[in-house]
Design an enzyme around this catalytic site. Structure first.
Site, PDB file in Angstrom:
ATOM      1  N   ASP A  18       8.074  -1.771  10.577  1.00 33.20           N
ATOM      2  CA  ASP A  18       8.781  -0.715   9.850  1.00 33.20           C
ATOM      3  C   ASP A  18      10.298  -0.883   9.965  1.00 33.20           C
ATOM      4  O   ASP A  18      10.797  -1.411  10.958  1.00 33.20           O
ATOM      5  CB  ASP A  18       8.347   0.651  10.414  1.00 33.20           C
ATOM      6  CG  ASP A  18       8.703   1.787   9.474  1.00 33.20           C
ATOM      7  OD1 ASP A  18       8.893   1.538   8.263  1.00 33.20           O
ATOM      8  OD2 ASP A  18       8.805   2.926   9.950  1.00 33.20           O
ATOM      9  N   HIS A  35      12.533  -6.097   2.565  1.00 32.64           N
ATOM     10  CA  HIS A  35      11.155  -6.607   2.618  1.00 32.64           C
ATOM     11  C   HIS A  35      11.163  -8.142   2.666  1.00 32.64           C
ATOM     12  O   HIS A  35      10.383  -8.756   3.385  1.00 32.64           O
ATOM     13  CB  HIS A  35      10.357  -6.119   1.412  1.00 32.64           C
ATOM     14  CG  HIS A  35      10.216  -4.619   1.351  1.00 32.64           C
ATOM     15  ND1 HIS A  35       9.840  -3.877   2.450  1.00 32.64           N
ATOM     16  CD2 HIS A  35      10.390  -3.726   0.343  1.00 32.64           C
ATOM     17  CE1 HIS A  35       9.790  -2.590   2.111  1.00 32.64           C
ATOM     18  NE2 HIS A  35      10.129  -2.471   0.852  1.00 32.64           N
ATOM     19  N   LEU A 129      -4.504 -18.955  16.498  1.00 30.86           N
ATOM     20  CA  LEU A 129      -4.093 -17.550  16.386  1.00 30.86           C
ATOM     21  C   LEU A 129      -4.726 -16.976  15.122  1.00 30.86           C
ATOM     22  O   LEU A 129      -4.669 -17.610  14.063  1.00 30.86           O
ATOM     23  CB  LEU A 129      -2.558 -17.459  16.273  1.00 30.86           C
ATOM     24  CG  LEU A 129      -1.990 -16.089  15.895  1.00 30.86           C
ATOM     25  CD1 LEU A 129      -2.054 -15.124  17.087  1.00 30.86           C
ATOM     26  CD2 LEU A 129      -0.537 -16.199  15.428  1.00 30.86           C
TER      27      LEU A 129
HETATM   28  C1  IPE Z   1       3.905   2.292   7.864  1.00 33.75           C
HETATM   29  O1  IPE Z   1       5.235   2.506   7.552  1.00 33.75           O
HETATM   30  C2  IPE Z   1       3.320   1.264   6.945  1.00 33.75           C
HETATM   31  C3  IPE Z   1       3.839  -0.092   7.054  1.00 33.75           C
HETATM   32  C4  IPE Z   1       4.757  -0.527   7.879  1.00 33.75           C
HETATM   33  C5  IPE Z   1       3.229  -1.035   6.161  1.00 33.75           C
HETATM   34  P1  IPE Z   1       5.701   3.673   6.573  1.00 33.75           P
HETATM   35  O2  IPE Z   1       7.185   3.515   6.425  1.00 33.75           O
HETATM   36  O3  IPE Z   1       4.918   3.659   5.323  1.00 33.75           O
HETATM   37  O4  IPE Z   1       5.335   4.976   7.397  1.00 33.75           O
HETATM   38  P2  IPE Z   1       5.878   6.465   7.286  1.00 33.75           P
HETATM   39  O5  IPE Z   1       5.815   6.861   5.840  1.00 33.75           O
HETATM   40  O6  IPE Z   1       7.290   6.469   7.789  1.00 33.75           O
HETATM   41  O7  IPE Z   1       4.988   7.264   8.171  1.00 33.75           O
HETATM   42  C1  IPE Z   2       8.096  -1.154   6.161  1.00 31.68           C
HETATM   43  O1  IPE Z   2       9.424  -0.886   5.920  1.00 31.68           O
HETATM   44  C2  IPE Z   2       7.503  -2.031   5.095  1.00 31.68           C
HETATM   45  C3  IPE Z   2       6.524  -1.376   4.226  1.00 31.68           C
HETATM   46  C4  IPE Z   2       6.065  -0.159   4.352  1.00 31.68           C
HETATM   47  C5  IPE Z   2       6.010  -2.177   3.146  1.00 31.68           C
HETATM   48  P1  IPE Z   2       9.856   0.386   5.093  1.00 31.68           P
HETATM   49  O2  IPE Z   2       9.952   0.030   3.647  1.00 31.68           O
HETATM   50  O3  IPE Z   2       8.977   1.540   5.386  1.00 31.68           O
HETATM   51  O4  IPE Z   2      11.313   0.641   5.654  1.00 31.68           O
HETATM   52  P2  IPE Z   2      11.987   2.040   5.979  1.00 31.68           P
HETATM   53  O5  IPE Z   2      11.074   2.767   6.915  1.00 31.68           O
HETATM   54  O6  IPE Z   2      12.147   2.757   4.673  1.00 31.68           O
HETATM   55  O7  IPE Z   2      13.291   1.676   6.602  1.00 31.68           O
HETATM   56 MG    MG Z   3       9.035   3.018   6.793  1.00 32.33          MG
END
Ligand code: IPE
Ligand code: IPE
Ligand code: MG
Length: 243
Positions: A18, A35, A129
């Site tokens: 995240d 991303h 792995l």
């Molecule tokens: C969890 O992160 C999902 C992934 C990292 C793929 P999110 O950014 O979607 O989670 P919330 O919305 O903050 O809970």
């Molecule tokens: C996690 O990073 C990746 C996915 C959920 C695909 P985020 O896109 O949730 O990044 P933040 O949380 O908005 O910084």
């Molecule tokens: Mg996020």
């Protein structure tokens, strides 16, 4: 790499990758670039896991709920995954990585489904792995799909034990995760491995995923090593009567 005692290295590490969006925002870039950088971070961490002889790495790449994001972000992510498969698949295969995709494949495009199938079949004999990519995955989805499969297999209600249901979970071939890492500063599960994380050790890091590297992985493993895992029992285990 720190000198880590092999016995203290987790067999199975799960990561909620995240913070990509915030990483990009800090740089006044569109979220997509976060991303994109996140894919490179993943390849680095796969190598680091190989170096540390970790057997299973499960990463949360797209949740069942991430469809709620703006359509341009969702389509950007799908395109990025396709590009990442064509760019890195051969390299990951050469590194000895077996790729498994966990999640609901129904909703993804035919093209992406074909890429997943190719990623799995071309790496199925690798043993160093196992990289489980959780995509269109949710812990609740996993429990429901396991129940549906058990019912379809004709398992009677009184035979549906925890062990039996585990056989139908998406990662039935892997041990439960030992260490669960979430980057990006949020302290929540966000519907990741609800069933499998019953006795997993949690480490939350403020590091944004694109910046997560070997040092941060070692810090998480170090934290894991200090934990006293009791699994509901007591440590040290009492000597059995008469032993
Ligand atoms: C969890 O992160 C999902 C992934 C990292 C793929 P999110 O950014 O979607 O989670 P919330 O919305 O903050 O809970
Ligand atoms: C996690 O990073 C990746 C996915 C959920 C695909 P985020 O896109 O949730 O990044 P933040 O949380 O908005 O910084
Ligand atoms: Mg996020």
């Amino acid at each position: 790499m720190q000198n880590l005692d092999k016995a203290a290295v987790p067999r199975h590490v799960a990561i909620v990758m995240d913070g990509n969006g915030r990483w990009a925002k800090k740089r006044f870039l569109p979220r997509f670039f976060g991303h994109k950088q996140g894919v490179d971070a993943l390849v680095r961490i796969v190598q680091a896991c190989l170096d540390r002889e970790i057997e299973y790495l499960t990463v949360f790449a797209f949740s069942s709920e991430n469809w709620k994001r703006p359509s341009d972000e969702v389509s950007g992510l799908m395109g990025l995954v396709l590009a990442a498969v064509s760019r890195y698949l051969a390299r990951l295969g050469d590194m000895g990585v077996r790729i498994r995709i966990v999640g609901d494949r129904e909703a993804v495009s035919d093209k992406l489904r074909a890429a997943w199938n190719e990623a799995e079949s071309s790496t199925e004999h690798n043993t160093r792995l196992t990289l489980n990519v959780a995509f269109n995955y949710g812990g609740r989805w996993d429990i429901v799909q396991a129940c549906r499969k058990a019912i379809a297999a004709g398992v009677p209600a009184d035979a549906l034990t925890e062990a039996k249901l585990s056989e139908f979970m998406a990662m039935s071939y892997a041990p439960d995760p030992d260490l669960f890492i979430r980057t990006g500063g949020e302290i929540r599960i966000s519907n990741f491995l609800l069933w499998q994380a019953a006795y997993t050790e949690f480490v939350f890091s403020d590091c944004l995923w694109p910046e997560f590297g070997e040092a941060e992985l070692d810090a998480a493993i170090q934290a894991f090593r200090t934990r006293d895992r009791r699994f509901g029992g007591v440590n040290p285990q009492p000597v059995a009567q008469g032993a």
